[in-house]
Scaffold this motif. Sequence first.
Motif, PDB file in Angstrom:
ATOM      1  N   PHE A  81       0.877  -1.177   0.000  1.00 47.85           N
ATOM      2  CA  PHE A  81       0.000   0.000   0.000  1.00 47.85           C
ATOM      3  C   PHE A  81       0.911   1.224   0.000  1.00 47.85           C
ATOM      4  O   PHE A  81       1.488   1.572   1.028  1.00 47.85           O
ATOM      5  CB  PHE A  81      -0.923  -0.013   1.216  1.00 47.85           C
ATOM      6  N   ASP A  82       1.010   1.861  -1.153  1.00 50.15           N
ATOM      7  CA  ASP A  82       2.117   2.802  -1.315  1.00 50.15           C
ATOM      8  C   ASP A  82       1.726   4.273  -1.179  1.00 50.15           C
ATOM      9  O   ASP A  82       2.600   5.120  -1.065  1.00 50.15           O
ATOM     10  CB  ASP A  82       2.811   2.559  -2.649  1.00 50.15           C
ATOM     11  N   VAL A  83       0.442   4.607  -1.212  1.00 48.88           N
ATOM     12  CA  VAL A  83       0.079   6.022  -1.073  1.00 48.88           C
ATOM     13  C   VAL A  83      -0.808   6.201   0.164  1.00 48.88           C
ATOM     14  O   VAL A  83      -1.513   5.281   0.561  1.00 48.88           O
ATOM     15  CB  VAL A  83      -0.653   6.548  -2.333  1.00 48.88           C
ATOM     16  N   PRO A  84      -0.758   7.398   0.760  1.00 45.08           N
ATOM     17  CA  PRO A  84      -1.507   7.610   2.002  1.00 45.08           C
ATOM     18  C   PRO A  84      -2.986   7.237   1.922  1.00 45.08           C
ATOM     19  O   PRO A  84      -3.529   6.676   2.872  1.00 45.08           O
ATOM     20  CB  PRO A  84      -1.322   9.103   2.264  1.00 45.08           C
ATOM     21  N   GLU A  85      -3.639   7.493   0.771  1.00 48.89           N
ATOM     22  CA  GLU A  85      -5.066   7.157   0.679  1.00 48.89           C
ATOM     23  C   GLU A  85      -5.300   5.663   0.900  1.00 48.89           C
ATOM     24  O   GLU A  85      -6.290   5.266   1.504  1.00 48.89           O
ATOM     25  CB  GLU A  85      -5.628   7.572  -0.689  1.00 48.89           C
TER      26      GLU A  85
ATOM     27  N   THR B 149      -9.524   7.537  10.150  1.00 50.58           N
ATOM     28  CA  THR B 149     -10.935   7.313   9.847  1.00 50.58           C
ATOM     29  C   THR B 149     -11.820   7.443  11.084  1.00 50.58           C
ATOM     30  O   THR B 149     -13.007   7.191  11.014  1.00 50.58           O
ATOM     31  CB  THR B 149     -11.163   5.915   9.233  1.00 50.58           C
ATOM     32  N   GLY B 150     -11.238   7.840  12.196  1.00 49.97           N
ATOM     33  CA  GLY B 150     -12.004   7.934  13.436  1.00 49.97           C
ATOM     34  C   GLY B 150     -12.713   9.264  13.582  1.00 49.97           C
ATOM     35  O   GLY B 150     -12.733  10.068  12.657  1.00 49.97           O
ATOM     36  N   PRO B 151     -13.277   9.488  14.764  1.00 53.29           N
ATOM     37  CA  PRO B 151     -14.050  10.703  14.994  1.00 53.29           C
ATOM     38  C   PRO B 151     -13.239  11.989  14.799  1.00 53.29           C
ATOM     39  O   PRO B 151     -13.806  13.030  14.497  1.00 53.29           O
ATOM     40  CB  PRO B 151     -14.500  10.578  16.452  1.00 53.29           C
TER      41      PRO B 151
ATOM     42  N   PRO C 236      -3.441  12.328  12.399  1.00 52.33           N
ATOM     43  CA  PRO C 236      -2.484  11.739  11.444  1.00 52.33           C
ATOM     44  C   PRO C 236      -2.332  12.511  10.140  1.00 52.33           C
ATOM     45  O   PRO C 236      -1.474  12.158   9.334  1.00 52.33           O
ATOM     46  CB  PRO C 236      -3.093  10.358  11.151  1.00 52.33           C
ATOM     47  N   ASP C 237      -3.131  13.523   9.925  1.00 49.62           N
ATOM     48  CA  ASP C 237      -3.231  14.162   8.620  1.00 49.62           C
ATOM     49  C   ASP C 237      -1.883  14.534   8.004  1.00 49.62           C
ATOM     50  O   ASP C 237      -1.647  14.352   6.825  1.00 49.62           O
ATOM     51  CB  ASP C 237      -4.096  15.417   8.749  1.00 49.62           C
ATOM     52  N   HIS C 238      -1.010  15.058   8.809  1.00 52.86           N
ATOM     53  CA  HIS C 238       0.244  15.593   8.337  1.00 52.86           C
ATOM     54  C   HIS C 238       1.362  14.544   8.445  1.00 52.86           C
ATOM     55  O   HIS C 238       2.184  14.389   7.560  1.00 52.86           O
ATOM     56  CB  HIS C 238       0.570  16.825   9.197  1.00 52.86           C
ATOM     57  N   ASN C 239       1.343  13.795   9.545  1.00 56.17           N
ATOM     58  CA  ASN C 239       2.417  12.829   9.776  1.00 56.17           C
ATOM     59  C   ASN C 239       2.357  11.633   8.831  1.00 56.17           C
ATOM     60  O   ASN C 239       3.391  11.077   8.465  1.00 56.17           O
ATOM     61  CB  ASN C 239       2.376  12.326  11.221  1.00 56.17           C
ATOM     62  N   LEU C 240       1.118  11.241   8.441  1.00 53.89           N
ATOM     63  CA  LEU C 240       0.995  10.046   7.601  1.00 53.89           C
ATOM     64  C   LEU C 240       1.723  10.205   6.266  1.00 53.89           C
ATOM     65  O   LEU C 240       2.553   9.371   5.915  1.00 53.89           O
ATOM     66  CB  LEU C 240      -0.483   9.689   7.412  1.00 53.89           C
ATOM     67  N   PRO C 241       1.454  11.269   5.504  1.00 52.95           N
ATOM     68  CA  PRO C 241       2.195  11.413   4.241  1.00 52.95           C
ATOM     69  C   PRO C 241       3.697  11.601   4.468  1.00 52.95           C
ATOM     70  O   PRO C 241       4.513  11.053   3.708  1.00 52.95           O
ATOM     71  CB  PRO C 241       1.574  12.641   3.579  1.00 52.95           C
ATOM     72  N   LEU C 242       4.060  12.351   5.505  1.00 47.57           N
ATOM     73  CA  LEU C 242       5.488  12.578   5.746  1.00 47.57           C
ATOM     74  C   LEU C 242       6.203  11.269   6.086  1.00 47.57           C
ATOM     75  O   LEU C 242       7.287  10.977   5.585  1.00 47.57           O
ATOM     76  CB  LEU C 242       5.687  13.581   6.882  1.00 47.57           C
TER      77      LEU C 242
ATOM     78  N   ARG D 239       0.930  13.649  -0.455  1.00 48.73           N
ATOM     79  CA  ARG D 239       0.092  14.691   0.112  1.00 48.73           C
ATOM     80  C   ARG D 239      -0.935  14.056   1.057  1.00 48.73           C
ATOM     81  O   ARG D 239      -1.179  12.853   0.979  1.00 48.73           O
ATOM     82  CB  ARG D 239      -0.593  15.512  -0.968  1.00 48.73           C
ATOM     83  N   PRO D 240      -1.497  14.856   1.942  1.00 48.72           N
ATOM     84  CA  PRO D 240      -2.444  14.286   2.909  1.00 48.72           C
ATOM     85  C   PRO D 240      -3.668  13.704   2.215  1.00 48.72           C
ATOM     86  O   PRO D 240      -3.960  14.046   1.074  1.00 48.72           O
ATOM     87  CB  PRO D 240      -2.849  15.489   3.775  1.00 48.72           C
ATOM     88  N   THR D 241      -4.356  12.850   2.935  1.00 46.16           N
ATOM     89  CA  THR D 241      -5.553  12.245   2.372  1.00 46.16           C
ATOM     90  C   THR D 241      -6.669  13.286   2.297  1.00 46.16           C
ATOM     91  O   THR D 241      -6.651  14.276   3.021  1.00 46.16           O
ATOM     92  CB  THR D 241      -6.019  11.078   3.258  1.00 46.16           C
ATOM     93  N   ASN D 242      -7.617  13.018   1.405  1.00 44.96           N
ATOM     94  CA  ASN D 242      -8.731  13.954   1.239  1.00 44.96           C
ATOM     95  C   ASN D 242      -9.687  13.882   2.411  1.00 44.96           C
ATOM     96  O   ASN D 242      -9.863  12.845   3.018  1.00 44.96           O
ATOM     97  CB  ASN D 242      -9.498  13.626  -0.044  1.00 44.96           C
ATOM     98  N   ARG D 243     -10.316  15.005   2.651  1.00 46.95           N
ATOM     99  CA  ARG D 243     -11.340  15.055   3.692  1.00 46.95           C
ATOM    100  C   ARG D 243     -12.715  14.900   3.068  1.00 46.95           C
ATOM    101  O   ARG D 243     -12.897  15.150   1.884  1.00 46.95           O
ATOM    102  CB  ARG D 243     -11.267  16.387   4.420  1.00 46.95           C
ATOM    103  N   ARG D 244     -13.627  14.504   3.882  1.00 51.78           N
ATOM    104  CA  ARG D 244     -15.020  14.384   3.441  1.00 51.78           C
ATOM    105  C   ARG D 244     -15.951  14.967   4.488  1.00 51.78           C
ATOM    106  O   ARG D 244     -15.628  14.923   5.664  1.00 51.78           O
ATOM    107  CB  ARG D 244     -15.369  12.915   3.223  1.00 51.78           C
TER     108      ARG D 244
END
Lengths: 973, 85
Positions: free
Chosen positions: A528-532, A542-544, A550-556, A570-575
Amino acid sequence: MMNRITNLPTLKIDPSKAVSLKYHDIPYQGCAGDTVATALYAGGVRIFGRSLKYHRPRGLYSLDGECSNTCMEIDAIPNERSENLPARDGMVVREQNVKGSAEHDKLSFIDKLDWAMPAGFYYHTMHKPAALWPLAMKQIRKAAGLGRLSPDFRQTGRFDEIFPSTEVCVIGGGPSGMQAALSAAEQGLRVILLEARPWLGGFYDYRTVQDDHAVPLYERGRKLAEKVSAHPGIRVLTHTSLVGTYNNGLVTAFRRGSSEDSFAERYIEIRAKSVVVATGCIERPLLFENNERPGVMQAGCAHRLLNTFGILPGKTAVFAVGHDLGLEAALDLHDQGVNIACIADLRTEGQNPDLLKALESRDITYQPGQTALEAHGKKLLTGVVLGSMDGSSQKTLPCDLLVASAGLTPVSGPLTINKGSVAYDAHTGSFLPDKLPENTRVAGRILGLGDPEAIEASGHLAGLQAAQDCGLDSAADLQKAEQALAELPGPEKGTDFVIGPVSGRKSFICFDEDTTIKNIKQAINKGFDVPELIKRFTSAGTGPGQGGIPDHNLPLFTALYQGSAQESVRPTNRRPPLTPIFLSTYAGRNHDMAKRTPMHDRQKQDGGIFRRLGVWRRARYFSEDLSCRQEVENVRSNVGIFDGSTLGKFRIHGPDCLKALDRVFVSDMHKVKQGRIKYTAMCNEDGCVIDDGVITKMGENDYFFTTSTGRAGATVEWIRYHTRYEGRDFHMVNLTDAFGVINLSGPNARKVIEKVVDQDISNEALPFSGVKGFSIGQNVEVFVMRLGFVGELSYEIHVPSSYMESVWDLLLEAGQEFGIMNFGVEAQNVLRMEKGHIILGQESEQRTNLLDVHLGFLWHRDKPEAKTVGSLALKQAEQDPDRLKLVGLKMQEAKVPGDGCVIVDESRIRGYVCTIRKSFSVDGIVGLALVEGPLAKPGSVVSIYEDECKGNLLKADVVPLPFYDPEGARMKA
Amino acid sequence: MALTLTCPICGERNGYEFKYGGEDKGPRPEESGLSPEAWCDYVHMNNCVAGVQKEWWYHRDGCGVWFTTERDTTSNLEIHNAEVS
């Protein structure tokens, strides 16, 4: 209040007003302005709950709702963010996901079993054998998860919605947002300013450092807030969280009501010409072992606990930070008596020299180029291992507070949710706005700015840009504002640090989902190679908290582990919703809005039992006997009075009105005459019958027609739709509510009506299918139609709505000697069924066409120039022998199946029962059904399946229709 | 709903007020000589354009007019003076 520092100018609490909550049945005293979490923290609570998977103790960390650490059950509502929710007197608070208590959780041993639960553990352990799944799931559900909602819980309170429109919507009430709002409003624009906290000020609000004019920032913030609040063009919505931003300037948000508000939660749908995103920054969590141990918190959290809430977050603190805001927090904490054991700063350069001097003057140990590697402590923090980035020169310091923060990260959700994008910026070490959505502007710290003057200047610029989006010509001002901003300090240097030399087994990248650095490595090793993708496999983000942690640390970290450039991720998209919102808020007020006929109150007095039917509330029964025997028999033998006001009533007139009528009605409309009514029907393009009613001619190019109750709302739309290309010249008036309808039915009907009308109403003067105007009581003009829906002598009297009650009274009085009685919708249903008359929607469904219900005789098949809707499809359907046909049924036994029961043979469904009742007019249980063609012949026997039949199918004979008065002698009498 | 539509009588209004009336397929064909297939195509087949299409809308919670407008189906936005694809 004993445990508070009450003399700080930045406080947002009122220590003189106590608020009392209960946690574990123990009362906790907070004060007005507290959130639930700060009140508990002041009372000594450090562990607020247990984590999702490992049942690790969790404490106050962000104070901004960025993770589920402090989600609690409050007044029986689970997953409330106690750190955001204002404390109210009498609240009852419970911890979540514990067996025992938050302090002593019997499931805390799971923390040691993490080796058995690698990333994607559910996916690859839980599918074989399949039979084990439900069992395992049950156990896992018990042990893992957030709060539980009691099935008995009923949410109270008012949930409403508003739809304001505005020129500019500013998201974020910090310094840049306030300045943007002011600058736009000063251009004469209307502005709505949204702020998630209960007050304006953003990150100025709790800061005591001084600007170049020796004004502390909190004071600078308050002055701005005063200006904003006083400006008549700005509508400030505090305590309002963003749900989403969309194209076309749509911004949705919700506001939690305080005890003074009329609502519990309010949905806000804003339409703006321009949107300014000034959401600022949150802190980037520092990654190290046990980085979420209660006692570890972000710099802003510690700083605000002190300056906003007057709480000392700990006794001995260690700082591991990467930004000047962390140094500011350390100074304030020190000055209020917290012992600062050491400050480890990720940075070796770029610090504000004034802050360093202030640290030095206070003799605070400052270690640049160092960070936290591991937190100690079984439940609560007891110490921390500090060291260099490479892991050398480690030392352990005892402490009960570790302020940990790697730096800042812009809150870009409002941009990426609306197809904007962010890109890694090496100078700030964070993801800055790249592509902006249309008519969207950004201001403040989201751009990486840190200098107060620059932040406000960017707000001013964004306000002017928004004005430009709104069509104002402000080119000269814009240029000036751009220049001013360019002369001020630009984005601040940040750190590119990601993680020190630690194993990562207990370094949590996502608190909500218990995702560790080790889990991320496992996911990447699996490809699984990309943050998404990593997000989905490990459930990080995916939690509350919606990715706040994790938004910033995950891609870094992904880039670091893969050895790729940070620019490549880049960070994952928000919904939406960006902030959790009650479903009740989406549901809204849920008014039970229904129409009432003019006779509603009278029928209620007469014992009418009302039911909702479409948009109306109608009197269905007039006694507890739901078979309506008395009502039915009285119509058959005397006379009944029925309120038919819900009938659709329309006038259509104009030179092209006949062409329009010929388009939608299946009959030949040229044959409609004055003084006579014609029964006819409408089909859709597939020949399926959608409506029936009567039509009469009122004059040249002037017709009146009725529709069924359910179609009244769609009729004008339907006729205009089907004539939309031709530009026909006609007009329609919907008279449904202008006229009431009284149906007078029964052998005595004429005797009643002739007492009140002014002209001859004998069978010769007004025969069956006739229509005629009369005057009642000298001055009420009505027109009367002779119909026979219920199969008796019947008058349908159309009365101006406002006269309905008077005419009704006259008829009741006149009918007294003839045994007049109310009858309701159910009695009418039985009466017309006995007569074999259909109600569309009851004896028809989506696929039922005109021919299936034996109304083919209405259809004038030879008017091709009219292009009648459904005509072509009917010609096709004529060839099809297998369609469901309407038949009469007579039960062989004394049991009444329910409406809608299916008719079956050995292998399949052959039709269904539409309406079936015990009949009082004819012998036995009779009804109407739709069955397949071959079964539709009189003499065949059908089997009906009913839920309670226990395998014994009910038998019925197919019999000719109608059941009652086949010659129609009674209705024509 | 992000969509707004421009009613020829009432002007630009919230998309909630309108009801969709399908793609603009032109007037009803003449009935004489029309094959059932051609008729079925007219009634039921749609182009489902990913891009700008001309379509019918009804101002249900307003003046009650049927009108055509162009909408970009990929962004769900009304397009003014568009070239229909």
